[in-house]
Design an enzyme around this catalytic site. Sequence first.
Site, PDB file in Angstrom:
ATOM      1  N   GLN A 115      21.803  21.778 -35.227  1.00 44.66           N
ATOM      2  CA  GLN A 115      22.768  23.198 -35.003  1.00 44.66           C
ATOM      3  C   GLN A 115      21.509  23.486 -34.129  1.00 44.66           C
ATOM      4  O   GLN A 115      20.546  23.517 -34.387  1.00 44.66           O
ATOM      5  CB  GLN A 115      23.204  23.885 -35.980  1.00 44.66           C
ATOM      6  CG  GLN A 115      23.859  24.742 -34.496  1.00 44.66           C
ATOM      7  CD  GLN A 115      25.458  25.073 -33.786  1.00 44.66           C
ATOM      8  OE1 GLN A 115      25.669  24.404 -34.612  1.00 44.66           O
ATOM      9  NE2 GLN A 115      25.141  25.398 -33.126  1.00 44.66           N
ATOM     10  N   LYS A 142      33.325  23.828 -37.543  1.00 45.04           N
ATOM     11  CA  LYS A 142      32.759  22.031 -37.623  1.00 45.04           C
ATOM     12  C   LYS A 142      33.186  21.708 -38.698  1.00 45.04           C
ATOM     13  O   LYS A 142      34.036  20.232 -39.442  1.00 45.04           O
ATOM     14  CB  LYS A 142      31.703  22.217 -37.360  1.00 45.04           C
ATOM     15  CG  LYS A 142      31.396  22.454 -35.626  1.00 45.04           C
ATOM     16  CD  LYS A 142      29.492  22.079 -34.775  1.00 45.04           C
ATOM     17  CE  LYS A 142      29.751  22.872 -33.171  1.00 45.04           C
ATOM     18  NZ  LYS A 142      28.173  22.868 -33.008  1.00 45.04           N
ATOM     19  N   ASP A 172      26.211  14.617 -30.880  1.00 50.06           N
ATOM     20  CA  ASP A 172      26.423  15.635 -29.890  1.00 50.06           C
ATOM     21  C   ASP A 172      25.718  15.348 -28.604  1.00 50.06           C
ATOM     22  O   ASP A 172      26.218  15.972 -27.785  1.00 50.06           O
ATOM     23  CB  ASP A 172      24.884  16.660 -30.343  1.00 50.06           C
ATOM     24  CG  ASP A 172      25.538  18.047 -30.866  1.00 50.06           C
ATOM     25  OD1 ASP A 172      27.272  18.635 -30.367  1.00 50.06           O
ATOM     26  OD2 ASP A 172      24.902  18.575 -31.174  1.00 50.06           O
TER      27      ASP A 172
END
Length: 298
Positions: free
Chosen positions: A103, A59, A126
């Site tokens: 994450q 990412k 997200d």
Amino acid sequence: MEEEMSEPLILDGKALSQKLREELRREIERYTSAGYRKPGLAVVLVGDDPASQVYVKNKVNACRKVGIESIFYQLDKNTVTEELLDVIAELNSREDVDGILVQLPLPEQINQEEVILAIHPEKDVDGFHPENMGKLVAMMEDGFIPCTPLGIDLLLSHYGVGLKGKDVVIVGAGFIVGRPLSLLMLWRDATVTVCHIHTRDLKKHTLSADILISATGVPHLIKEDMVREGAVVVDVGISKVEGRIVGDVDFEKVKRKASAITPVPGGVGPMTVTGLLMNTVKSYRRRLRVHSTSTMKP
Ligand code: NAD
């Protein structure tokens, strides 16, 4: 003699990602050459889970290539919830941060729900905050759609796979993929079936799919006899078997039946990262407009 099968269309997420990321790179360049700051994405990793480290590295690299500034936080595996919440509070208030990604999964001492709730919904690239999940239910365009469902939607639409009225069967009802994907497919006017570990006759459902999407993490769960002739097959699963990355779908056999199929790797994986970049730029555009008279303007 066996009848010769035509090869299925490969839904190439790597190639489409390259194209979409190049478009993003050009767009960001237009902003920065007009004097605006770069978009900023904060990536927070807690602990040292090897798979998470790989995802985070991908990412961060993808950000750099398109001109998104990534701010990387590596926190110790013993970090407690309050410490992580402090980091998020700081990132929520930073002008140069458009997106915050923590994450998952988090170490077990951390309260994941509190963390998801703490991220400001307007920086929640997200799409896991209930406000954004709610916007997905309500079909409100200004929310963030979770990156993997977003990536799958872009991939299907790029290859002209229509969804309206189609039977979409999703195997896996996880919070990150299956569940939000089912809402997005409904938004696209598909008839959606969601299967999971408690589904009684999985094959009965998968055989009815025009579009079969599997997101379980069970290697080769989807066999040839579970797929209808001519179906479109999307494989979200990522598992490591004897050092190799494999999906949920028994690709070599299933491809004989499918009209189109995603490879693993090179299908949904890169599209997920592209979805993240798109969400970050979506946030950036919105925040630039909001703040266009403040420090962000040249
Ligand atoms: P999860 O554990 O949250 O959900 C898994 C789902 O699969 C559950 O609903 C469970 O009931 C179902 N399931 C498990 N075994 C099953 C079986 N035998 N039959 C039917 N259903 C079964 O997982 P997740 O976070 O949604 O991730 C799923 C997979 O997708 C994992 O392999 C993960 O690594 C992968 N993933 C890939 C990407 C990508 O970019 N390609 C992104 C996110 C997740």
